[in-house]
Design a protein around this motif. Structure first.
Motif, short mmCIF file in Angstrom:
data_model
loop_
_atom_site.label_atom_id
_atom_site.label_comp_id
_atom_site.label_asym_id
_atom_site.label_seq_id
_atom_site.Cartn_x
_atom_site.Cartn_y
_atom_site.Cartn_z
N GLY A 198 13.89 -36.44 9.67
CA GLY A 198 15.23 -36.24 10.21
C GLY A 198 15.58 -34.77 10.33
O GLY A 198 16.76 -34.40 10.33
N ASP A 199 14.56 -33.89 10.44
CA ASP A 199 14.79 -32.45 10.58
C ASP A 199 14.96 -32.07 12.05
O ASP A 199 14.22 -32.54 12.91
N TRP A 200 15.93 -31.19 12.31
CA TRP A 200 16.21 -30.70 13.66
C TRP A 200 15.79 -29.24 13.79
O TRP A 200 16.03 -28.43 12.88
N TYR A 201 15.17 -28.92 14.92
CA TYR A 201 14.77 -27.55 15.21
C TYR A 201 15.32 -27.14 16.58
O TYR A 201 15.45 -27.98 17.48
N GLY A 202 15.64 -25.86 16.72
CA GLY A 202 16.18 -25.36 17.98
C GLY A 202 15.64 -23.98 18.33
O GLY A 202 14.90 -23.36 17.55
N ASN A 203 15.99 -23.50 19.52
CA ASN A 203 15.51 -22.22 20.03
C ASN A 203 13.99 -22.17 20.09
O ASN A 203 13.38 -21.11 19.89
N LEU A 204 13.37 -23.30 20.36
CA LEU A 204 11.91 -23.36 20.46
C LEU A 204 11.47 -22.90 21.85
O LEU A 204 12.13 -23.17 22.85
N LYS A 205 10.33 -22.22 21.90
CA LYS A 205 9.75 -21.76 23.15
C LYS A 205 8.33 -22.30 23.26
O LYS A 205 7.72 -22.73 22.27
N GLU A 206 7.79 -22.26 24.47
CA GLU A 206 6.41 -22.72 24.66
C GLU A 206 5.45 -21.97 23.74
O GLU A 206 4.50 -22.55 23.22
N SER A 207 5.70 -20.71 23.55
CA SER A 207 4.81 -19.89 22.70
C SER A 207 4.90 -20.28 21.23
O SER A 207 4.09 -19.83 20.42
N ASP A 208 5.88 -21.12 20.88
CA ASP A 208 6.05 -21.54 19.49
C ASP A 208 5.25 -22.79 19.14
O ASP A 208 5.22 -23.19 17.97
N VAL A 218 1.04 -29.65 9.76
CA VAL A 218 -0.18 -29.36 8.99
C VAL A 218 0.18 -28.94 7.56
O VAL A 218 -0.31 -29.52 6.60
N LYS A 219 1.07 -27.96 7.44
CA LYS A 219 1.45 -27.46 6.11
C LYS A 219 2.59 -28.27 5.48
O LYS A 219 2.80 -28.19 4.28
N GLY A 220 3.33 -29.01 6.30
CA GLY A 220 4.44 -29.79 5.76
C GLY A 220 5.60 -28.94 5.31
O GLY A 220 6.27 -29.24 4.32
N GLU A 221 5.87 -27.85 6.04
CA GLU A 221 6.96 -26.95 5.69
C GLU A 221 8.10 -27.09 6.70
O GLU A 221 7.91 -27.55 7.81
N ARG A 222 9.27 -26.66 6.27
CA ARG A 222 10.35 -26.47 7.22
C ARG A 222 10.26 -25.06 7.78
O ARG A 222 10.13 -24.10 7.03
N TRP A 223 10.36 -24.96 9.10
CA TRP A 223 10.34 -23.65 9.73
C TRP A 223 11.78 -23.15 9.74
O TRP A 223 12.56 -23.42 10.64
N VAL A 224 12.13 -22.38 8.74
CA VAL A 224 13.52 -22.02 8.49
C VAL A 224 14.16 -21.28 9.66
O VAL A 224 15.31 -21.51 10.02
N GLU A 225 13.40 -20.36 10.27
CA GLU A 225 13.97 -19.57 11.37
C GLU A 225 14.38 -20.42 12.57
O GLU A 225 15.24 -20.02 13.35
N LYS A 226 13.77 -21.59 12.70
CA LYS A 226 14.07 -22.47 13.84
C LYS A 226 14.83 -23.73 13.40
O LYS A 226 15.09 -24.62 14.21
N PHE A 227 15.20 -23.79 12.14
CA PHE A 227 15.76 -25.00 11.55
C PHE A 227 17.26 -25.11 11.81
O PHE A 227 18.03 -24.21 11.46
N GLY A 236 18.68 -27.13 3.96
CA GLY A 236 17.31 -26.85 3.56
C GLY A 236 16.96 -25.44 3.16
O GLY A 236 15.81 -25.06 3.20
N LEU A 237 17.95 -24.64 2.71
CA LEU A 237 17.64 -23.25 2.39
C LEU A 237 17.28 -23.04 0.93
O LEU A 237 16.52 -22.16 0.58
N GLY A 242 17.82 -17.22 4.64
CA GLY A 242 17.45 -17.31 6.05
C GLY A 242 16.03 -16.95 6.37
O GLY A 242 15.68 -16.85 7.52
N VAL A 243 15.19 -16.72 5.38
CA VAL A 243 13.80 -16.38 5.66
C VAL A 243 12.89 -17.22 4.78
O VAL A 243 13.31 -17.78 3.78
N GLY A 244 11.62 -17.30 5.17
CA GLY A 244 10.65 -18.03 4.36
C GLY A 244 10.59 -19.49 4.75
O GLY A 244 11.22 -19.94 5.69
#
Length: 347
Positions: A198-208, A218-227, A236-237, A242-244
């Motif tokens: 149920g995690d939402w991500y935004g500001n994604l680009k093709e290069s991402d 693969v790693k099972g992490e939340r991508w905080v910068e895009k979360f 989820g912080l 805001g980093v990591g």
């Protein structure tokens, strides 16, 4: 904030308000179609939408269910894909995060979906299956309509390549891709929702795409910068400014007491083995429940941030463990942390 022009569409990336931009909800209902999404999705099948929305409004799930049109993206080598004509009487519906499929749903029997949502643990599909919904609703916002399909196509190609590689951690994984009608927050396009987390991500680009798959699948992490946030309302912080990355934990919105499972805690390190039988709402942390009920030997030193390993579990079912580890393998950071566990068993 900055602007970028691509294929005639100005893409505005608002970095400041991305986080905490998801209104909490319990379920997302996706009605499968291969037709273009109209600007107002209710106009595609008005009688069905009217009945479904009225049923939800009069249920305990009022204001906690999202409804979308979705189209599944399949690999070219997948056989048997049939045209989905929503003009017919019976529809195929998917419910997330359960990832439960309902077939031949109609105005007459659609209430069965709501009835069965009250006991989701009894009829969920394989929880190891993952789903990604990408907003591609062009008639609502050109940014989603332009960048969403491009991101999705590259994502589909990348995942297909990984699954065909026997040495990839995703070779045995099932990841389903869906186009979705407007999900909200088109200023953050490209928007992606990952289930069952149920995690939402935004500001994604093709290069991402490659980093998105590596971090989240693969790693099972939340991508905080895009979360953007979680369907439960969790941002989820865990105290990180805001980093990591934050190790993924499946979090669902707590539901009523009927939607719970019975769990038995045992404390083998006490003077004598004791058992504690508790009824826990689906999606609630086992650690948090133990602390709330004063179960001994549950230290919870890091308060559930995966930084101390004082709380950990052993899975005795070998078959279940193998399936779980293929879909959500233990990360290197988790392995390192477990090395510090006092009295850790070898098997």
């Amino acid at each position: 904030m900055f602007k970028r022009k691509l294929l005639g569409v100005i893409q505005i990336r608002d970095m400041s308000s991305l986080r905490n931009s998801v209104k909490p909800y319990q379920f997302q209902i996706g009605i499968l179609t291969d037709q273009q999404f109209p600007k107002e999705i209710d106009t595609l099948i008005p009688e069905f939408f009217k009945s479904l929305r009225a049923t939800i409004k009069n249920s305990e799930f009022k204001d906690n269910v999202r409804i979308n049109l979705i189209t599944e993206r399949k690999d070219a080598n997948e056989k048997g894909k049939k045209s989905i004509d929503v003009s017919r009487n019976n529809l195929n519906v998917l419910v997330f995060p359960l990832q439960r499929r309902f077939e031949d749903v109609s105005v007459e029997n659609h209430t069965n979906i709501i009835d069965q949502l009250r006991n989701p643990d009894e009829h969920s599909l394989n929880p190891l299956e993952r789903s990604i919904l990408i907003c591609t609703h062009e008639t609502v916002d050109e940014r989603c309509g332009c960048h969403g399909p491009q991101f999705l196509s590259k994502l589909q190609h990348h995942i297909s390549n990984l699954r065909s590689n026997p040495h990839s951690q995703l070779s045995q994984s099932t990841i389903r891709l869906f186009e979705a009608s407007h999900v909200g927050g088109h200023k953050f396009a490209v928007n992606a929702i990952v289930y069952p987390e149920g995690d939402w991500y935004g500001n994604l680009k093709e290069s991402d795409v490659e980093e998105f798959v590596e971090r989240v699948f693969v790693k099972g992490e939340r991508w905080v910068e895009k979360f953007r946030g979680n369907m439960s309302g969790d941002v989820g912080l865990d105290g990180i400014d805001g980093v990591g990355d934050v190790t993924w934990k499946p979090i669902l919105k707590e539901r009523n007491s009927e939607q719970a499972i019975n769990v038995c805690y045992q404390t083998p390190f006490s003077p004598s083995v004791k058992s504690y039988d508790l009824k826990i709402p689906i999606g609630k942390s086992l650690m948090a429940t133990a602390v709330e009920n004063n179960i001994p030997n549950i230290e919870a030193t890091c308060e559930g941030k995966a930084e101390c390993a004082t709380c950990h579990v052993y899975i005795s079912d070998k078959v279940f463990w193998e399936k779980l580890n293929k879909s959500q393998p233990v990360s290197e950071a988790e392995q390192d942390m477990l090395e510090y566990t006092i009295g850790r068993r070898k098997k």
